[in-house]
Design a protein around this motif. Structure first.
Motif, PDB file in Angstrom:
ATOM      1  N   HIS A  36       0.857  -1.174   0.000  1.00  0.00           N
ATOM      2  CA  HIS A  36       0.000   0.000   0.000  1.00  0.00           C
ATOM      3  C   HIS A  36       0.893   1.223   0.000  1.00  0.00           C
ATOM      4  O   HIS A  36       1.672   1.425   0.922  1.00  0.00           O
ATOM      5  N   GLY A  37       0.810   2.025  -1.082  1.00  0.00           N
ATOM      6  CA  GLY A  37       1.674   3.199  -1.198  1.00  0.00           C
ATOM      7  C   GLY A  37       0.870   4.476  -1.092  1.00  0.00           C
ATOM      8  O   GLY A  37      -0.255   4.552  -1.588  1.00  0.00           O
ATOM      9  N   ILE A  38       1.449   5.475  -0.447  1.00  0.00           N
ATOM     10  CA  ILE A  38       0.778   6.779  -0.379  1.00  0.00           C
ATOM     11  C   ILE A  38       1.725   7.880  -0.860  1.00  0.00           C
ATOM     12  O   ILE A  38       2.943   7.800  -0.687  1.00  0.00           O
ATOM     13  N   THR A  39       1.158   8.905  -1.472  1.00  0.00           N
ATOM     14  CA  THR A  39       1.913  10.085  -1.919  1.00  0.00           C
ATOM     15  C   THR A  39       1.001  11.298  -1.841  1.00  0.00           C
ATOM     16  O   THR A  39      -0.225  11.145  -1.745  1.00  0.00           O
ATOM     17  N   LEU A  40       1.593  12.482  -1.886  1.00  0.00           N
ATOM     18  CA  LEU A  40       0.811  13.721  -1.956  1.00  0.00           C
ATOM     19  C   LEU A  40       0.889  14.347  -3.344  1.00  0.00           C
ATOM     20  O   LEU A  40       0.348  15.421  -3.574  1.00  0.00           O
ATOM     21  N   SER A  41       1.583  13.668  -4.272  1.00  0.00           N
ATOM     22  CA  SER A  41       1.746  14.236  -5.614  1.00  0.00           C
ATOM     23  C   SER A  41       0.781  13.562  -6.589  1.00  0.00           C
ATOM     24  O   SER A  41       0.860  12.353  -6.831  1.00  0.00           O
ATOM     25  N   ARG A  42      -0.125  14.371  -7.192  1.00  0.00           N
ATOM     26  CA  ARG A  42      -1.096  13.818  -8.141  1.00  0.00           C
ATOM     27  C   ARG A  42      -0.406  13.317  -9.404  1.00  0.00           C
ATOM     28  O   ARG A  42      -0.801  12.296  -9.980  1.00  0.00           O
ATOM     29  N   ALA A  43       0.635  14.034  -9.826  1.00  0.00           N
ATOM     30  CA  ALA A  43       1.353  13.623 -11.041  1.00  0.00           C
ATOM     31  C   ALA A  43       2.029  12.272 -10.822  1.00  0.00           C
ATOM     32  O   ALA A  43       2.021  11.402 -11.694  1.00  0.00           O
ATOM     33  N   GLN A  44       2.627  12.107  -9.640  1.00  0.00           N
ATOM     34  CA  GLN A  44       3.255  10.816  -9.341  1.00  0.00           C
ATOM     35  C   GLN A  44       2.216   9.707  -9.293  1.00  0.00           C
ATOM     36  O   GLN A  44       2.407   8.627  -9.864  1.00  0.00           O
ATOM     37  N   LEU A  45       1.115   9.978  -8.595  1.00  0.00           N
ATOM     38  CA  LEU A  45       0.091   8.948  -8.418  1.00  0.00           C
ATOM     39  C   LEU A  45      -0.430   8.451  -9.761  1.00  0.00           C
ATOM     40  O   LEU A  45      -0.570   7.241  -9.978  1.00  0.00           O
ATOM     41  N   GLU A  46      -0.690   9.400 -10.666  1.00  0.00           N
ATOM     42  CA  GLU A  46      -1.273   9.037 -11.958  1.00  0.00           C
ATOM     43  C   GLU A  46      -0.341   8.089 -12.722  1.00  0.00           C
ATOM     44  O   GLU A  46      -0.751   7.014 -13.167  1.00  0.00           O
ATOM     45  N   LEU A  47       0.920   8.487 -12.849  1.00  0.00           N
ATOM     46  CA  LEU A  47       1.863   7.659 -13.595  1.00  0.00           C
ATOM     47  C   LEU A  47       2.141   6.346 -12.862  1.00  0.00           C
ATOM     48  O   LEU A  47       2.262   5.282 -13.480  1.00  0.00           O
ATOM     49  N   ALA A  48       2.219   6.415 -11.533  1.00  0.00           N
ATOM     50  CA  ALA A  48       2.484   5.206 -10.751  1.00  0.00           C
ATOM     51  C   ALA A  48       1.375   4.179 -10.975  1.00  0.00           C
ATOM     52  O   ALA A  48       1.643   2.988 -11.157  1.00  0.00           O
ATOM     53  N   ARG A  49       0.116   4.652 -10.984  1.00  0.00           N
ATOM     54  CA  ARG A  49      -1.005   3.724 -11.199  1.00  0.00           C
ATOM     55  C   ARG A  49      -0.975   3.134 -12.601  1.00  0.00           C
ATOM     56  O   ARG A  49      -1.267   1.944 -12.795  1.00  0.00           O
ATOM     57  N   GLN A  50      -0.614   3.968 -13.588  1.00  0.00           N
ATOM     58  CA  GLN A  50      -0.504   3.459 -14.957  1.00  0.00           C
ATOM     59  C   GLN A  50       0.516   2.325 -15.021  1.00  0.00           C
ATOM     60  O   GLN A  50       0.292   1.301 -15.672  1.00  0.00           O
ATOM     61  N   ARG A  51       1.635   2.526 -14.340  1.00  0.00           N
ATOM     62  CA  ARG A  51       2.694   1.512 -14.415  1.00  0.00           C
ATOM     63  C   ARG A  51       2.296   0.234 -13.676  1.00  0.00           C
ATOM     64  O   ARG A  51       2.662  -0.863 -14.087  1.00  0.00           O
ATOM     65  N   VAL A  52       1.580   0.395 -12.564  1.00  0.00           N
ATOM     66  CA  VAL A  52       1.074  -0.788 -11.850  1.00  0.00           C
ATOM     67  C   VAL A  52       0.151  -1.586 -12.781  1.00  0.00           C
ATOM     68  O   VAL A  52       0.265  -2.810 -12.902  1.00  0.00           O
ATOM     69  N   ALA A  53      -0.746  -0.862 -13.465  1.00  0.00           N
ATOM     70  CA  ALA A  53      -1.696  -1.526 -14.368  1.00  0.00           C
ATOM     71  C   ALA A  53      -0.957  -2.188 -15.529  1.00  0.00           C
ATOM     72  O   ALA A  53      -1.272  -3.321 -15.922  1.00  0.00           O
ATOM     73  N   ALA A  54       0.043  -1.482 -16.068  1.00  0.00           N
ATOM     74  CA  ALA A  54       0.782  -2.016 -17.219  1.00  0.00           C
ATOM     75  C   ALA A  54       1.482  -3.331 -16.873  1.00  0.00           C
ATOM     76  O   ALA A  54       1.655  -4.198 -17.729  1.00  0.00           O
TER      77      ALA A  54
END
Lengths: 394, 394
Positions: A186-204
C-alpha cells in the motif's frame, strides 16, 4: 570591475573567466574552464562577497549565466565562496509546524513539475532517491535496482506480507517489492502527477491485485498495526522538525508488533548541539524543496526511539548519493534541449544547479544519507530479526 | 504476615514461596519454584511495595535469601514489582562530571575484584563484553572469538596498522587483533589487575613487539592522530554524560584522517526527550557499576558527530548481550562454591543478581547494545570505506 573585487580573488588563480555586460572579459586564472556571464552591473558588489546561495539565486533569476561543465561551476563557486567568506555558518531557522495544506503545496511544487522531465534523467523505474552501488561501477538502472533489493532485504520481506510505502513516488519500490518479493503493497503520496503515472505503471504490469496506491497524508494513516513492514524513502525530509514525533508515531501505529520500519533519507551535518542547517542551504529551501528540513541522525534516532521503535541497523550511503546525483546531473546535462521543452527556463536552471550542487555537497559531507532500520518489539521485548546481517549479503 | 501483603499478590498466582524468620511458609501460587527467605520482620513492609532495586538491596545485605534458579528469581521479581507498583519510572539523575580519581576508583571497584573470579565464568580470553552469535547455537568461546573478528572486520584492519584499544580489559581484543590481523595495538586501562594479567598473556603469546598496554586515562591519550583505527569496547558506559563530548574529542584526536573509530557499548532505553535512566537502575549504580551512566543511542550519536566523526554503520546486538549474560550467569551458578572462595559473600550475591538481572533486562529491552562505527573523513569529505558492508560477511 576589478576595483570592486577583493585582491585575494586573483591570488586564488581559479580557472574562471568573467564576461561583463559590456563584453569585457577578465580571466581570474590560467586556462579558464568556466565562464561567469555577468549580465547586470548590480551583481559586481555581490561578487565581492559571493556565497553559493547568492550566486545560485542570481543564476536562477537570469542575472548571471554560466558556461562550462556544471560540476566545475559548483567546485569553483565553492572555492570562491570559501576563500572570500569562509565556511558559511549554519543558520538557526525558525521551524514552524507544517500543516497538511503547506505540505501538499510543497510536495506539488517539486514533484508535480513534469513526469517527462524526471523521466529524462532518472532511471527507468523513476526511483528518485539515493541508489546503491555494490562496486561503484554500476550504471544508474543497475544501482537503483540494487537499492530496491537492499531495502527489501533489510525489511526481510516474505511473500504475502503487507508493506506500507510512505511517500511512494512513482511506485518503483512498490512494484519491485510486489514483483520480486511477493508482498502486498500500500503506497501513499501527496503528488497527483506521481500517483497518476504510478497507477498506470502498476496496471501495465498487471499488479493491481498486489499494489494499491492513494493520495494520502501520513497523518491520515490507519493506526491499527495492519502492516507487517513499513518503508519510507526520501520522504521524511519534508516532515519538518516540529512534526517528527507525530511522523514517527504514525509509522509506529501503522506497523504490527514485531514488524520492521525502514526510514531512508537525508540527514543534516549539524546536530541539535550546534545550529541545525536548513535542507542544504537557502537555495534549496527557496527554489528546490520549500519546507524541507533535514534533522541530524541523532535527532531522527531520538524521535524514532521515543515513538517506541528500537533502532537495530543504521547505514550511511552518503557517497552513494554523491554518485547517484553525479549520474542524474550528467544525464540532465546531456539532454538540456529536450529538458527546455518540458519545463520553464527557471525550473531548468534550478534543477541543473541543485543536482550538481547536491552531488558536490554529498561528496564533501555537507549532508548525509542514512538508512535506519527499526523494529517494534513484541510485548516481551523480543524480536524476530536474524542474529546477524549476513542474509543481506548472500 | 499476609495481612501486610496486598490482596492482589495472591491473585498473581506466582510460583513463589515465602519462608519467614519463624519458619512459617506461605505459597503465593501452585508449585513454587523460587523461595524467598525473609530473615527479618522489617522486610515485610518492603514486600508490600517491592521494587527490583529494594529486593536486590535486601538480598545483597543478607536480610533476604533466595532459593531456586536465579533466572526465575529475576523473572518472578519483575512480575511482582510490575504487578504491585507498575513499571518503574526512570529517575532524572543529577549527573556530575567525573574526574580522573573518581573514574579510577570506580573502575578499580569493579574490575580489580579478582581475576580468578572473572576467569570462572568468562570465556578463555576473558572478553568481558557482549559476544556475537552467528547462529545463536555457539558456545561462549566461539561467540567471543566471533565478536572479536566482527569488530576487527568492521574496522577493516590491515597488517601493520596501528590500533588504539581504549579500555582494553584483559587484552583479549588486543591479542586477537595482533595475532589474526597483524596490527600494532596500543591498549589502555585503568584497572591494575587487568593490566597485570593482560601483560602476562601478551608475553605468554610472545606478542610484546605488537601489543603495548598501559595504565592510562582516556583524557591523557596522545592527540596527534597517530592511530589508523580506534576501538572502544564496553568502556564508554563509565565516562558519564558530562564528559561524553571530551571522550569523543579524545577519540577524534587520536585517530588519523580517514581513520575509523568503533564504539561498542550499552545504550539506554530512554532518550534525552524522556528522563535518562541510570545505568540499569539504582541497584547497578550502587553495587555493580558506581558512576556508570548509559546514554541513549541518539545522545552518543550526537556527541560522536559533534566531535567531527561521521557515523557510517550502527548495529544493535541487544539479544546477543542477553544470550551472553545468560551464559555468564549459568557458568557462575554452576561454580558457586569455587566463587565463594574467591570473593566476599556480598560480592558474590551482587554478581549473581547483576548477571541474571542484566540477561533479563537485555532480553526485555530495558537497555540496548550498539556497535557504532564512525570515520574521520579526509579534508575533502571523502573516506576510504568499501561501498557496501558485504566484506564483513564473506
Amino acid at each position: 570591475m576589478l576595483a570592486y573585487l577583493p585582491p585575494t580573488l586573483r591570488d586564488l588563480q581559479l580557472p574562471l573567466r568573467l564576461r561583463l555586460w559590456d563584453g569585457k572579459q577578465i580571466d581570474l586564472g590560467p586556462q579558464p574552464r568556466v565562464t561567469l556571464v555577468v549580465k547586470d552591473p548590480s551583481l559586481v558588489a555581490q561578487l565581492a562577497h559571493p556565497s553559493l546561495d547568492a550566486l545560485g539565486g542570481a543564476y536562477v533569476e537570469g542575472r548571471l549565466d554560466l558556461e562550462g561543465p556544471i560540476g566545475e561551476v559548483i567546485e569553483i563557486g565553492d572555492a570562491l565562496s570559501q576563500a572570500l567568506i569562509g565556511e558559511e555558518a549554519p543558520t538557526e531557522p525558525d521551524f514552524q509546524p507544517h500543516d497538511k495544506a503547506t505540505d501538499a503545496a510543497a510536495i506539488s511544487y517539486h514533484y508535480d513539475l513534469s513526469n517527462d522531465f524526471y523521466a529524462l534523467w532518472l532511471d527507468r523505474e523513476l526511483v528518485y532517491s539515493c541508489a546503491y552501488f555494490e562496486t561503484g561501477k554500476e550504471d544508474l538502472d543497475q544501482a537503483q535496482q540494487a537499492k530496491l533489493r537492499h531495502l527489501c532485504r533489510k525489511l526481510r520481506l516474505q511473500p504475502g506480507e503487507r508493506l506500507l510505502d510512505v511517500g511512494c513516488g512513482w511506485g518503483g519500490l512498490a512494484r519491485f517489492a510486489a514483483r520480486e518479493f511477493g508482498v502486498q503493497v500500500h503506497g501513499i503520496t501527496l503528488s497527483r502527477a506521481q500517483l497518476e503515472l504510478a497507477r498506470q505503471r502498476v496496471a501495465a504490469e498487471g499488479l493491481e491485485q498486489q499494489v494499491q496506491l492513494e493520495l494520502l497524508d501520513y497523518r491520515d494513516l490507519p493506526q491499527d498495526g495492519r502492516f507487517d513492514k513499513v518503508v519510507s524513502v526520501g520522504m521524511f525530509e519534508h516532515v519538518g522538525h516540529a512534526n517528527l514525533p507525530l511522523y514517527c508515531q504514525c509509522l509506529f501505529g501503522a506497523v504490527k508488533s514485531g514488524g520492521l520500519v525502514m526510514n531512508h533519507g537525508i540527514t543534516a551535518r549539524y546536530t541539535d548541539g550546534r545550529p541545525v542547517a536548513r535542507g542544504g542551504g537557502e537555495f534549496i529551501d527557496r527554489y528546490v524543496f520549500p519546507e524541507g528540513e533535514l534533522p541530524h541522525l541523532a535527532t531522527i534516532s531520538a524521535r524514532i526511539s521515543e515513538a517506541g521503535l528500537e533502532i537495530v541497523d543504521v547505514e550511511s550511503l552518503r557517497l552513494h548519493y554523491a554518485r547517484t546525483l553525479e549520474l542524474w546531473s550528467a544525464r540532465l546535462e546531456a539532454q538540456l534541449e529536450r529538458a527546455a521543452q518540458l519545463v520553464p527556463e527557471q525550473a531548468l536552471r534550478i534543477w541543473r544547479l541543485y543536482l550538481a550542487g547536491c552531488a558536490y555537497g554529498f561528496a564533501h559531507g555537507w549532508m548525509n544519507l542514512h538508512q535506519i532500520l527499526a523494529v517494534k518489539p513484541h510485548a516481551d521485548g523480543r524480536h524476530d530479526l536474524p542474529w546477524t546481517r549476513a542474509d543481506l549479503y548472500r
